[in-house]
Design a protein around this motif. Structure first.
Motif, mmCIF file in Angstrom:
data_model
loop_
_atom_site.group_PDB
_atom_site.id
_atom_site.type_symbol
_atom_site.label_atom_id
_atom_site.label_comp_id
_atom_site.label_asym_id
_atom_site.label_seq_id
_atom_site.Cartn_x
_atom_site.Cartn_y
_atom_site.Cartn_z
ATOM 1 N N MET A 49 0.847 -1.196 0.000
ATOM 2 C CA MET A 49 0.000 0.000 0.000
ATOM 3 C C MET A 49 0.880 1.243 0.000
ATOM 4 O O MET A 49 1.927 1.290 0.630
ATOM 5 N N THR A 50 0.427 2.271 -0.735
ATOM 6 C CA THR A 50 1.156 3.532 -0.721
ATOM 7 C C THR A 50 0.778 4.321 0.530
ATOM 8 O O THR A 50 -0.188 3.998 1.228
ATOM 9 N N GLU A 51 1.555 5.378 0.802
ATOM 10 C CA GLU A 51 1.289 6.198 1.987
ATOM 11 C C GLU A 51 -0.111 6.787 1.946
ATOM 12 O O GLU A 51 -0.759 6.947 2.977
ATOM 13 N N THR A 52 -0.607 7.131 0.759
ATOM 14 C CA THR A 52 -1.905 7.783 0.658
ATOM 15 C C THR A 52 -3.068 6.802 0.684
ATOM 16 O O THR A 52 -4.202 7.200 0.913
ATOM 17 N N THR A 53 -2.825 5.520 0.439
ATOM 18 C CA THR A 53 -3.915 4.551 0.479
ATOM 19 C C THR A 53 -4.055 3.897 1.850
ATOM 20 O O THR A 53 -5.045 3.232 2.127
ATOM 21 N N LYS A 54 -3.059 4.091 2.709
ATOM 22 C CA LYS A 54 -3.175 3.570 4.067
ATOM 23 C C LYS A 54 -4.150 4.428 4.873
ATOM 24 O O LYS A 54 -4.334 5.610 4.585
ATOM 25 N N THR A 55 -4.775 3.823 5.873
ATOM 26 C CA THR A 55 -5.668 4.569 6.756
ATOM 27 C C THR A 55 -4.837 5.383 7.732
ATOM 28 O O THR A 55 -3.972 4.850 8.422
ATOM 29 N N HIS A 56 -5.100 6.680 7.795
ATOM 30 C CA HIS A 56 -4.395 7.560 8.714
ATOM 31 C C HIS A 56 -5.177 7.628 10.022
ATOM 32 O O HIS A 56 -6.397 7.815 10.018
ATOM 33 N N VAL A 57 -4.477 7.453 11.132
ATOM 34 C CA VAL A 57 -5.130 7.250 12.428
ATOM 35 C C VAL A 57 -4.663 8.267 13.463
ATOM 36 O O VAL A 57 -3.481 8.622 13.516
ATOM 37 N N ILE A 58 -5.617 8.701 14.290
ATOM 38 C CA ILE A 58 -5.306 9.463 15.490
ATOM 39 C C ILE A 58 -5.803 8.637 16.667
ATOM 40 O O ILE A 58 -6.965 8.206 16.696
ATOM 41 N N LEU A 59 -4.927 8.357 17.621
ATOM 42 C CA LEU A 59 -5.256 7.551 18.796
ATOM 43 C C LEU A 59 -5.699 8.463 19.937
ATOM 44 O O LEU A 59 -5.014 9.432 20.264
ATOM 45 N N LEU A 60 -6.839 8.140 20.543
ATOM 46 C CA LEU A 60 -7.365 8.918 21.665
ATOM 47 C C LEU A 60 -7.481 8.035 22.895
ATOM 48 O O LEU A 60 -8.105 6.973 22.844
#
Length: 305
Positions: A1-12
């Protein structure tokens, strides 16, 4: 997967943080490392959200002190930030409402990024009075400077050092060139962004206690957002999930950190820390700046009873 197709996550992470321990920070680090190793996610930020003073737990020190200790604990991190929103409310907030608040704020941040560059950001800044103006998160003054995903995500990550929070469970954003000619839209990249609740297996286990959680809140937390679980105390998250119909229903939204770490996750809990039991070995559980602050402020002096 490319950087842009990965899911970007913020952990809370929500909790008393009374006080924040080394284990709490290790949870963030372990979760990020594990998510990156799956090849499916990129963690772009982490948020520590201390509970309101009216939570009512015995021995809970003032949020003023807990916020300061949390700030001291993450001061060397370039991706974990402390959010005071819960503490600043009139009363205690549910975990569900905290997640929704952060989701709303992230939508406002990304809305500012994705819409007209003249749309101002009204996202509150940590420690800044609400009547002070804030600068737009992303502003393009150079017509040749196209808003690629890397540039915009850099701005989102950068904003974590300034803003109180962030939004959406799972949305896909399209970045366009706002400098295109009239009516013309040029799509560059799409980014999937999620905000996930980070917790230990004890919180997951609490979902199985009848009447403890509002079922509609559980549906939102697990079904709409998702959870990252860091096992501790030898707990088996898979066994825990089998004891709840809602957890079973949304099992695919629950990510269990499976690694070879030997971190003593049993000392993540503030309640279980030696500080709360007064046995004196706080250096094993707390970072030095937090210890210094506790001593200076004379906190927990009656912890040993």
């Amino acid at each position: 997967m490319t950087e842009t197709t990965k899911t970007h996550v913020i952990l809370l992470s929500c909790g008393t943080f009374n006080p924040i321990t080394k284990g709490h920070i290790q949870m963030f680090e372990r979760a990020r490392d594990y998510l990156h190793k799956t090849g499916r996610f990129i963690v772009i930020g982490g948020i520590v959200s201390p509970v309101h003073d009216s939570y009512g737990k015995t021995g809970l020190v003032s949020s003023r002190h807990r916020l300061t200790m949390c700030q001291l604990a993450v001061q060397s991190s370039d991706w974990i930030r402390v959010d005071p929103w819960e503490c600043y409310q009139d009363t205690w907030q549910t975990t569900c409402s905290v997640l929704e608040h952060h989701r709303d704020l992230m939508k406002r941040v990304t809305g500012c990024i994705l819409s007209n560059v003249n749309t101002p950001s009204i996202t509150p800044v940590i420690g800044q009075p609400q009547n002070e103006s804030t600068q737009p998160i992303y502003q393009n003054n150079n017509v040749s400077n196209k808003p690629t995903a890397a540039k915009i995500l850099g701005k989102v990550g950068e904003s974590l050092s300034r803003i109180c929070c962030v939004r959406p469970p799972m949305e896909r954003f399209t970045f366009v060139d706002e400098n295109a000619n009239l009516g013309t839209v040029m799509r560059y990249e799409e980014i999937e962004l999620r905000i996930l609740l980070l917790c230990g297996s004890d919180l997951l286990e609490s979902f199985c206690i009848p009447g403890l959680w509002n079922e509609s809140d559980m549906e939102v937390i697990v079904g709409e957002f998702g959870i990252v679980v860091v096992p501790r105390d030898g707990a088996d998250p898979d066994r825990i999930m089998n004891h709840s119909s809602i957890l079973r229903k949304y099992k695919n939204n629950i990510l269990v950190v499976r690694d070879d770490s030997n971190h003593p996750m049993s000392v993540v809990s503030s309640t279980k820390s030696s500080l709360q039991h007064g046995d004196g070995h706080v250096v094993d559980y707390l970072c030095q700046p937090v210890i210094d602050y506790i001593l200076k402020s004379q906190l927990y002096i009656n912890a040993s009873g």
